[in-house]
Design a protein around this motif. Structure first.
Motif, PDB file in Angstrom:
ATOM      1  N   TYR A 174       0.832  -1.213   0.000  1.00 21.91           N
ATOM      2  CA  TYR A 174       0.000   0.000   0.000  1.00 21.91           C
ATOM      3  C   TYR A 174       0.867   1.264   0.000  1.00 21.91           C
ATOM      4  N   ARG A 175       1.880   1.287   0.856  1.00 18.60           N
ATOM      5  CA  ARG A 175       2.704   2.484   1.006  1.00 18.60           C
ATOM      6  C   ARG A 175       3.520   2.765  -0.254  1.00 18.60           C
ATOM      7  N   ARG A 176       3.973   1.707  -0.914  1.00 17.58           N
ATOM      8  CA  ARG A 176       4.745   1.886  -2.144  1.00 17.58           C
ATOM      9  C   ARG A 176       3.855   2.162  -3.345  1.00 17.58           C
ATOM     10  N   GLY A 177       2.546   2.014  -3.172  1.00 18.77           N
ATOM     11  CA  GLY A 177       1.633   2.231  -4.283  1.00 18.77           C
ATOM     12  C   GLY A 177       1.845   1.260  -5.423  1.00 18.77           C
ATOM     13  N   LEU A 178       2.129   0.003  -5.092  1.00 21.54           N
ATOM     14  CA  LEU A 178       2.390  -0.992  -6.128  1.00 21.54           C
ATOM     15  C   LEU A 178       1.099  -1.312  -6.866  1.00 21.54           C
ATOM     16  N   ARG A 179       1.139  -1.148  -8.168  1.00 25.05           N
ATOM     17  CA  ARG A 179      -0.053  -1.345  -8.981  1.00 25.05           C
ATOM     18  C   ARG A 179       0.293  -2.134 -10.240  1.00 25.05           C
ATOM     19  N   PRO A 180      -0.632  -2.933 -10.739  1.00 31.70           N
ATOM     20  CA  PRO A 180      -0.396  -3.649 -11.999  1.00 31.70           C
ATOM     21  C   PRO A 180      -0.461  -2.690 -13.175  1.00 31.70           C
ATOM     22  N   SER A 181       0.131  -3.114 -14.302  1.00 32.13           N
ATOM     23  CA  SER A 181       0.145  -2.241 -15.485  1.00 32.13           C
ATOM     24  C   SER A 181      -0.886  -2.652 -16.524  1.00 32.13           C
ATOM     25  N   GLY A 182      -1.792  -3.568 -16.172  1.00 30.29           N
ATOM     26  CA  GLY A 182      -2.825  -3.975 -17.114  1.00 30.29           C
ATOM     27  C   GLY A 182      -2.572  -5.365 -17.657  1.00 30.29           C
ATOM     28  N   GLY A 183      -3.516  -5.851 -18.432  1.00 32.98           N
ATOM     29  CA  GLY A 183      -3.393  -7.186 -18.991  1.00 32.98           C
ATOM     30  C   GLY A 183      -4.180  -8.204 -18.178  1.00 32.98           C
ATOM     31  N   ARG A 184      -4.203  -9.422 -18.656  1.00 32.34           N
ATOM     32  CA  ARG A 184      -4.919 -10.482 -17.951  1.00 32.34           C
ATOM     33  C   ARG A 184      -4.175 -10.832 -16.663  1.00 32.34           C
ATOM     34  N   PRO A 185      -4.901 -10.949 -15.555  1.00 31.08           N
ATOM     35  CA  PRO A 185      -4.224 -11.157 -14.274  1.00 31.08           C
ATOM     36  C   PRO A 185      -3.877 -12.617 -14.018  1.00 31.08           C
ATOM     37  N   THR A 186      -3.052 -12.808 -13.013  1.00 27.04           N
ATOM     38  CA  THR A 186      -2.842 -14.118 -12.401  1.00 27.04           C
ATOM     39  C   THR A 186      -3.722 -14.191 -11.161  1.00 27.04           C
ATOM     40  N   ILE A 187      -4.442 -15.302 -10.987  1.00 27.98           N
ATOM     41  CA  ILE A 187      -5.260 -15.499  -9.788  1.00 27.98           C
ATOM     42  C   ILE A 187      -4.531 -16.459  -8.857  1.00 27.98           C
ATOM     43  N   LEU A 188      -4.269 -16.020  -7.648  1.00 31.47           N
ATOM     44  CA  LEU A 188      -3.628 -16.849  -6.622  1.00 31.47           C
ATOM     45  C   LEU A 188      -4.724 -17.406  -5.724  1.00 31.47           C
ATOM     46  N   VAL A 189      -4.818 -18.723  -5.644  1.00 32.78           N
ATOM     47  CA  VAL A 189      -5.913 -19.380  -4.933  1.00 32.78           C
ATOM     48  C   VAL A 189      -5.385 -20.212  -3.779  1.00 32.78           C
ATOM     49  N   HIS A 190      -5.879 -19.930  -2.568  1.00 29.61           N
ATOM     50  CA  HIS A 190      -5.624 -20.806  -1.423  1.00 29.61           C
ATOM     51  C   HIS A 190      -6.607 -21.976  -1.495  1.00 29.61           C
ATOM     52  N   CYS A 191      -6.104 -23.187  -1.475  1.00 34.32           N
ATOM     53  CA  CYS A 191      -6.999 -24.339  -1.488  1.00 34.32           C
ATOM     54  C   CYS A 191      -7.892 -24.311  -0.254  1.00 34.32           C
ATOM     55  N   PRO A 192      -9.081 -24.933  -0.313  1.00 29.90           N
ATOM     56  CA  PRO A 192     -10.018 -24.891   0.817  1.00 29.90           C
ATOM     57  C   PRO A 192      -9.377 -25.325   2.131  1.00 29.90           C
ATOM     58  N   GLU A 193      -9.676 -24.565   3.185  1.00 29.96           N
ATOM     59  CA  GLU A 193      -9.206 -24.809   4.547  1.00 29.96           C
ATOM     60  C   GLU A 193      -7.724 -24.533   4.741  1.00 29.96           C
ATOM     61  N   GLU A 194      -7.060 -23.991   3.729  1.00 30.66           N
ATOM     62  CA  GLU A 194      -5.642 -23.661   3.866  1.00 30.66           C
ATOM     63  C   GLU A 194      -5.453 -22.547   4.891  1.00 30.66           C
ATOM     64  N   ARG A 195      -4.500 -22.738   5.788  1.00 28.39           N
ATOM     65  CA  ARG A 195      -4.252 -21.738   6.827  1.00 28.39           C
ATOM     66  C   ARG A 195      -2.925 -21.011   6.655  1.00 28.39           C
ATOM     67  N   HIS A 196      -2.054 -21.533   5.815  1.00 26.48           N
ATOM     68  CA  HIS A 196      -0.765 -20.888   5.589  1.00 26.48           C
ATOM     69  C   HIS A 196      -0.898 -19.933   4.400  1.00 26.48           C
ATOM     70  N   THR A 197      -1.243 -18.709   4.707  1.00 27.49           N
ATOM     71  CA  THR A 197      -1.513 -17.729   3.654  1.00 27.49           C
ATOM     72  C   THR A 197      -0.307 -16.859   3.305  1.00 27.49           C
ATOM     73  N   LEU A 198       0.757 -16.916   4.097  1.00 26.77           N
ATOM     74  CA  LEU A 198       1.909 -16.048   3.862  1.00 26.77           C
ATOM     75  C   LEU A 198       2.562 -16.264   2.497  1.00 26.77           C
ATOM     76  N   PRO A 199       2.771 -17.508   2.039  1.00 30.52           N
ATOM     77  CA  PRO A 199       3.456 -17.676   0.751  1.00 30.52           C
ATOM     78  C   PRO A 199       2.801 -16.926  -0.404  1.00 30.52           C
ATOM     79  N   LEU A 200       1.474 -16.972  -0.512  1.00 28.69           N
ATOM     80  CA  LEU A 200       0.825 -16.258  -1.608  1.00 28.69           C
ATOM     81  C   LEU A 200       0.832 -14.753  -1.376  1.00 28.69           C
ATOM     82  N   THR A 201       0.860 -14.322  -0.108  1.00 30.49           N
ATOM     83  CA  THR A 201       0.991 -12.892   0.171  1.00 30.49           C
ATOM     84  C   THR A 201       2.321 -12.369  -0.348  1.00 30.49           C
ATOM     85  N   VAL A 202       3.380 -13.148  -0.126  1.00 24.52           N
ATOM     86  CA  VAL A 202       4.702 -12.758  -0.630  1.00 24.52           C
ATOM     87  C   VAL A 202       4.718 -12.779  -2.154  1.00 24.52           C
TER      88      VAL A 202
END
Length: 296
Positions: A174-202
């Motif tokens: 948020y502070r760096r104002g990181l924004r995509p430049s357009g185009g089709r996105p990548t969707i990062l999906v946590h499998c159901p009941e997954e509790r380790h969310t840090l890897p996809l956050t990184v």
């Protein structure tokens, strides 16, 4: 490796061997503690006299002084010994990564959350998300995991470090104002009941640093909701993250794979034949869409 530095003048590097009593007096460490460090962690004397009495070399004393310094910063003796062994194996980090990992562990173990957050934020500002993870945070987690395997007493510390880093990354983006430049996105999906969310956050932060469009779905999203979202968004790629194998993953993958996008798996929860991403650099390189250079 640090030298003796402040050692008294009568202990020169020409004095290649020292008995335990002399080392104890030199460093102000009880002899019983020195023997404990030797028996438990292998941080001890390496020389022998002609009578086969073990003696400390100057290099041994350097290691003990390093052990003393690390413990004084708040590291557990076991973790300090691991770091010293890494140094001895020729893996010191000239850019300060090892020191930052030490400080990270010290702040985590001492529950100094403000210091922990500041350290993580400084690392992100100086190194970016990928290097902070690879060079500083991931080694800290590996040390905690090794400690858990031996002692089983640090699940709370792993959770504290994970949650703090996750929150710090979100602020960094948020502070760096990181924004995509357009185009089709990548969707990062946590499998159901997954509790380790840090890897996809990184991974999300790394992709945003590269101006890659990216969206994330949490573990509460159902298989059918993920499928519908993928159809609506028409992404370039979908990544399915799982830390452990759970029922329904194969079905999720089958339903998501329908479309003209690429589907990837990631994490130790997938079998080898699924060819999952196994590290951050591999995932980021694969998911980064190369664009023509721009002139400014």
């Amino acid at each position: 490796m640090a030298s003796l530095g402040s050692a008294p003048d009568d202990v020169s590097r020409a004095a290649t061997v020292l008995p335990v009593g002399r080392v104890s007096a030199l460093l102000g460490i009880p002899a019983v503690t020195l023997r404990t460090w030797e028996s438990r962690y292998g941080i001890g004397p390496s020389a022998r006299t002609s009578g086969l009495h073990r003696r400390y070399t100057v290099a041994d004393v350097d290691r003990l002084r390093r052990m003393q310094e690390l413990i004084g910063r708040g590291l557990a003796a076991r973790d300090a010994a691991v770091l010293i062994d890494q140094d001895a194996a020729g893996r010191p980090d000239a850019d300060g990564s090892a020191t930052n990992t030490e400080l990270l562990l010290s702040a985590t173990e001492s529950l100094r959350t403000t210091e922990l957050d500041d350290l993580l934020q400084n690392c992100l500002d100086q190194r970016g998300a990928a290097q902070t993870w690879t060079e500083v945070v991931a080694p800290a987690f590996r040390r905690l995991e090794a400690r858990f395997a031996g002692q089983g007493d640090c699940t709370d510390l792993e959770l504290l470090l994970s949650r703090t880093f996750e929150a710090t990354i979100e602020r960094y983006v948020y502070r760096r104002g990181l924004r995509p430049s357009g185009g089709r996105p990548t969707i990062l999906v946590h499998c159901p009941e997954e509790r380790h969310t840090l890897p996809l956050t990184v991974l999300r932060a790394v992709l945003l640093e590269r101006s890659q469009p990216v969206l994330t779905l949490g573990p509460e999203t159902t298989t059918f909701a993920v499928r519908d979202f993928v159809r609506r968004v028409n992404p370039a790629a979908v990544v399915l993250w799982a830390s452990i194998t759970r029922p329904g993953q194969a079905e999720l993958r089958r339903r998501v794979a329908d479309g003209d996008h690429r589907t990837y798996t990631a994490g130790p929860g997938w079998p080898p034949h699924a060819e999952p991403f196994t590290n951050l650099s591999e995932a980021a390189a694969t998911l980064t869409v190369r664009r023509s250079a721009r002139l400014f």
